[in-house]
Design an enzyme around this catalytic site. Structure first.
Site, PDB file in Angstrom:
ATOM      1  CG  HIS A   1      -1.952  -1.044   1.267  1.00 52.39           C
ATOM      2  ND1 HIS A   1      -2.695  -1.357   0.159  1.00 52.39           N
ATOM      3  CD2 HIS A   1      -2.383  -1.848   2.273  1.00 52.39           C
ATOM      4  CE1 HIS A   1      -3.548  -2.334   0.485  1.00 52.39           C
ATOM      5  NE2 HIS A   1      -3.375  -2.639   1.735  1.00 52.39           N
TER       6      HIS A   1
ATOM      7  NE  ARG B   1     -14.471  -1.153  -4.021  1.00 46.44           N
ATOM      8  CZ  ARG B   1     -14.837  -1.949  -3.021  1.00 46.44           C
ATOM      9  NH1 ARG B   1     -13.997  -2.175  -2.019  1.00 46.44           N
ATOM     10  NH2 ARG B   1     -16.033  -2.507  -3.014  1.00 46.44           N
TER      11      ARG B   1
ATOM     12  CE1 TYR C   1     -12.942  -4.990  -6.490  1.00 50.05           C
ATOM     13  CE2 TYR C   1     -14.929  -3.661  -6.733  1.00 50.05           C
ATOM     14  CZ  TYR C   1     -14.294  -4.812  -6.293  1.00 50.05           C
ATOM     15  OH  TYR C   1     -15.035  -5.797  -5.675  1.00 50.05           O
TER      16      TYR C   1
ATOM     17  NE  ARG D   1     -18.589  -4.014   4.250  1.00 49.91           N
ATOM     18  CZ  ARG D   1     -19.056  -3.215   3.301  1.00 49.91           C
ATOM     19  NH1 ARG D   1     -18.432  -3.135   2.116  1.00 49.91           N
ATOM     20  NH2 ARG D   1     -20.125  -2.478   3.499  1.00 49.91           N
TER      21      ARG D   1
END
Length: 337
Positions: free
Chosen positions: A149, A171, A233, A299
């Protein structure tokens, strides 16, 4: 730092105690940096143009000083909760498809993608005195795959100067925020959606500001398209078949016509799908990193879920920030799901 940020937390609860595990030289550097209270009930420090935690600062410095990239290396990068778990799985499957042609014994069925593609800052350069890593870099099977990251400006010099490849995925900031907030709320109590949103809009989040993080990789991908592949994304979700082939071509291992006709691409897509990955025992049980349960990494994987969390005023505020910060870059995101 506004006093209201401390309403529900003591100094001890804020986890600024991370400094206790930091080397003295690094600790003095950290104490000289601007700091703000942020996600995860902890302080973030403004280091090399981005907000990070004390332990990550030490990891980044160690990474910058010691990592030696190979031309065959592949680095997968993103902001947190932007699709990097999925991208790691896809990239691993694409690169290693000749080694694991049978899906019955594929490593992705028994290991989490983050275990197969380790993070520089979370899995490799994590020793407090920086004398060793938890990953045997010299004996890793090539091409070596890494995740991070870390913003582009803070990548190790050897990565920038070598011929290794970087794949970056971004994203929609709305979904990124909700996904990250939900993730942090599972591992740290008393997360406030509204307070964390205000910090996010100010750029005070892990490796934020998010706009600088995305733009750093975007600009490099435009300048060096053979070095960095920039993905969204949402585009990957919309046409995963096209982008899987695009990733393979970028990594100089394109699919043959025979592979395409034999359904190799479809097999990889199905293996790495959210539905498949979430139901695997390897991703349902056990923990990863700092005792974070693996199931938290899976998730919903939905586009537009933010509409169930953010108020109209929050949407308006973040929309203006995105428009302002990304203006002229060519990068844009849909506001309506």
């Amino acid at each position: 730092m506004a006093s209201k940020d401390l309403t529900h937390f003591t100094e001890k609860q804020s986890k600024d105690v991370q400094l206790e595990a930091i080397g003295e030289e690094c600790k003095q550097l950290i104490l000289s940096l601007p700091k703000e209270y942020g996600f995860g009930n902890q302080y973030y420090y403004f280091f090399q143009g981005f907000w990070v935690t004390p332990s990550q600062i030490q990891s980044i410095i160690c990474f910058q000083n010691h990592f030696e990239a190979k031309d065959s290396d592949v680095v997968i990068a993103s902001m947190p909760k932007s699709g990097i778990t999925w991208l790691k799985a896809l990239t691993f499957a694409i690169i290693n498809r000749h080694h694991f042609s049978s899906l019955e014994n594929h490593p992705l069925l028994t290991s989490n993608p983050h275990e197969l593609v380790p993070f520089f800052e979370f899995n490799i350069y994590v020793d407090t005195i920086c004398q060793f890593t938890k990953v045997d870099l010299l004996n890793m099977i090539e091409p070596r795959l890494f995740g991070t990251h870390i913003p582009f400006p803070s990548l190790a010099k050897s990565i920038k100067e070598s011929n290794c490849k970087i794949i970056y995925i971004c994203r929609n900031p709305f979904d990124t925020y909700v996904s990250y907030w939900s993730f942090m709320n599972k591992i740290s109590l008393n997360q406030s959606l509204e307070d964390d949103f205000e910090r996010y809009c100010k750029g005070i989040c892990h490796v934020g500001p998010f706009w600088d993080h995305m733009l750093g990789y975007l600009k490099e991908s435009i300048a060096r398209p053979n070095k960095i592949l920039f993905l969204k994304y949402e585009d990957l979700k919309e046409d995963v078949n096209f982008h899987v082939k695009r990733i393979a071509e970028f990594l100089d291992c394109p699919f043959t016509r025979e592979e395409e006709s034999n359904g190799v691409i479809e097999n990889i897509i199905n293996l790495c799908s959210f539905k498949t990955m979430k139901e695997l025992d390897a991703n349902k049980f056990g923990s990863f990193g700092w005792n974070i349960e693996k199931k938290y990494y899976f998730r919903k994987a939905e586009i537009g879920d933010w509409i169930n969390y953010l108020s109209p005023s929050m949407v308006e505020k973040l929309s203006k920030i995105i428009e302002e910060k990304l203006s002229g870059s060519g990068l844009s995101f849909k506001v309506c799901p």
